[in-house]
Design an enzyme around this catalytic site. Structure first.
Site, PDB file in Angstrom:
ATOM      1  N   CYS A   1       0.812  -1.224   0.000  1.00 45.00           N
ATOM      2  CA  CYS A   1       0.000   0.000   0.000  1.00 45.00           C
ATOM      3  C   CYS A   1       0.844   1.272   0.000  1.00 45.00           C
ATOM      4  O   CYS A   1       0.347   2.344  -0.356  1.00 45.00           O
ATOM      5  CB  CYS A   1      -0.947   0.007   1.191  1.00 45.00           C
TER       6      CYS A   1
ATOM      7  N   HIS B   1      -3.182   7.387   1.869  1.00 46.89           N
ATOM      8  CA  HIS B   1      -3.599   6.071   1.408  1.00 46.89           C
ATOM      9  C   HIS B   1      -4.986   5.796   1.980  1.00 46.89           C
ATOM     10  O   HIS B   1      -5.230   5.983   3.169  1.00 46.89           O
ATOM     11  CB  HIS B   1      -2.600   5.020   1.900  1.00 46.89           C
TER      12      HIS B   1
ATOM     13  N   ASN C   1      -9.997   0.089  -0.363  1.00 44.97           N
ATOM     14  CA  ASN C   1      -8.541   0.147  -0.307  1.00 44.97           C
ATOM     15  C   ASN C   1      -7.983  -0.412  -1.614  1.00 44.97           C
ATOM     16  O   ASN C   1      -8.045  -1.619  -1.853  1.00 44.97           O
ATOM     17  CB  ASN C   1      -8.041  -0.667   0.892  1.00 44.97           C
TER      18      ASN C   1
END
Length: 325
Positions: free
Chosen positions: A115, A252, A282
């Site tokens: 990520c 993020h 996500n």
């Protein structure tokens, strides 16, 4: 000799057509739309179609970024692509994007930091530009996380989605003060002691399978708020700014509660946080460029504004970038 900065010339994104609302998971999991929303802020996400690959998504985002930059593929020296869901073990997915967009020169390579991948890719691109190794770099974050989700694990499969975003970075002479556009500072870290908090249980040299994503959500939350706050503050300090100078945080998009807690620790109002988690979920390495692209399309981000990017991912890996748009 003039100092060189890596400035944003263009940005674009692409999302798969299929929208997966929270209610879809209610059909086969012991979960509800309200439970998912209250704990994550996610209402829906996109899943790639059968046969639609990470390179497909990344190529479309790259084409959109080039159009925004008013450039052709021949104008690009390098592609740096961040992904944890490559099309193949090799070659690099970046080379497939290079071919798909018609870029017949330069070079392309992948970066893998889960990520935090887009942050790590930006740091690499920035270093190449500052070193004079490239004038224009196409930085792509692209993921098809739906391919590695265990649809029986309600702790993870409701969190992730697919998508891609891209930015064109260009070498320009650095200005002074508020005239200095581009990447002002970077800060990245990793600590492999915590690798089992977020990982995939497969791999070429271990199980010879792709495997499924596994995560200890509570521990990730604890590490995320602390580490994101620390790296953000370090990046702000390196840029010789303070938190009050930050116009926008583009984090993020993992969990609304993590984002909110981090902004609060930094003393930055939530109205200055770009949020796309509601409709994207996500998207790992794609989440920051997706959010940046949507924020520009909404008219949120203006030329000259200071933006703080920050992310944490499996590894653990984490980092921040401060740039002036």
């Amino acid at each position: 000799m003039k100092r060189i900065n890596a400035t944003v010339r263009g940005i674009g994104h692409h999302l798969p057509e299929r929208i997966v609302p929270n209610e879809e998971f209610e059909k086969f999991l012991d979960t509800t739309d309200s439970w998912i929303k209250s704990r994550t802020g996610i209402e829906s996400r996109r899943f790639a179609a059968d046969g639609e690959t990470t390179a497909d998504l990344g190529s479309k985002a790259a084409i959109n970024a080039l159009a925004d930059a008013e450039l052709d593929p021949i104008d690009i020296d390098t592609i740096v692509l961040a992904t944890s869901t490559p099309d193949n073990t090799f070659p690099a997915t970046a080379t497939k994007v290079q071919s798909a967009i018609g870029m017949r020169r330069g070079y392309a390579f992948d970066v893998q930091a889960v990520c935090a991948g887009f942050i790590f890719a930006l740091v690499n691109a920035n270093a190449l530009i500052r070193a004079g190794e490239a004038k224009r770099v196409l930085v792509v974050g692209a993921e098809t996380f739906s391919r590695i989700l265990d649809m029986t694990d309600r702790r993870t499969c409701v969190l992730f989605g697919d998508g891609a975003g891209a930015v064109v970075l260009e070498a320009n002479e650095a200005g002074e003060g508020r005239l200095e556009r581009g990447i002002l500072s970077t800060d990245i870290h990793s600590d492999g002691r915590f690798r089992e908090l977020l990982y995939v249980d497969g791999g070429v040299s271990t199980t010879q399978t792709a495997g499924y994503l596994r995560m200890d959500g509570k521990e990730i939350f604890r590490h995320a708020v602390k580490k994101l706050n620390e790296t953000a503050q370090l990046a702000i300090d390196k840029a010789r700014l303070d938190a009050a100078a930050v116009d926008w945080i583009v984090p993020h998009q993992a969990n609304y509660r993590i984002i909110s807690a981090t902004a609060k620790k930094l003393g930055i109002p939530e109205e200055q946080v770009v949020l796309t988690i509601k409709g994207h979920g996500n998207t790992s390495a794609a989440s920051i460029p997706l959010a940046l692209s949507e924020a520009k399309a909404r008219g949120q981000i203006k030329v000259g504004e200071v933006i703080l990017l920050m992310a944490i991912g499996g590894g653990l890996t984490w980092g921040s970038v401060v740039l002036r748009w």
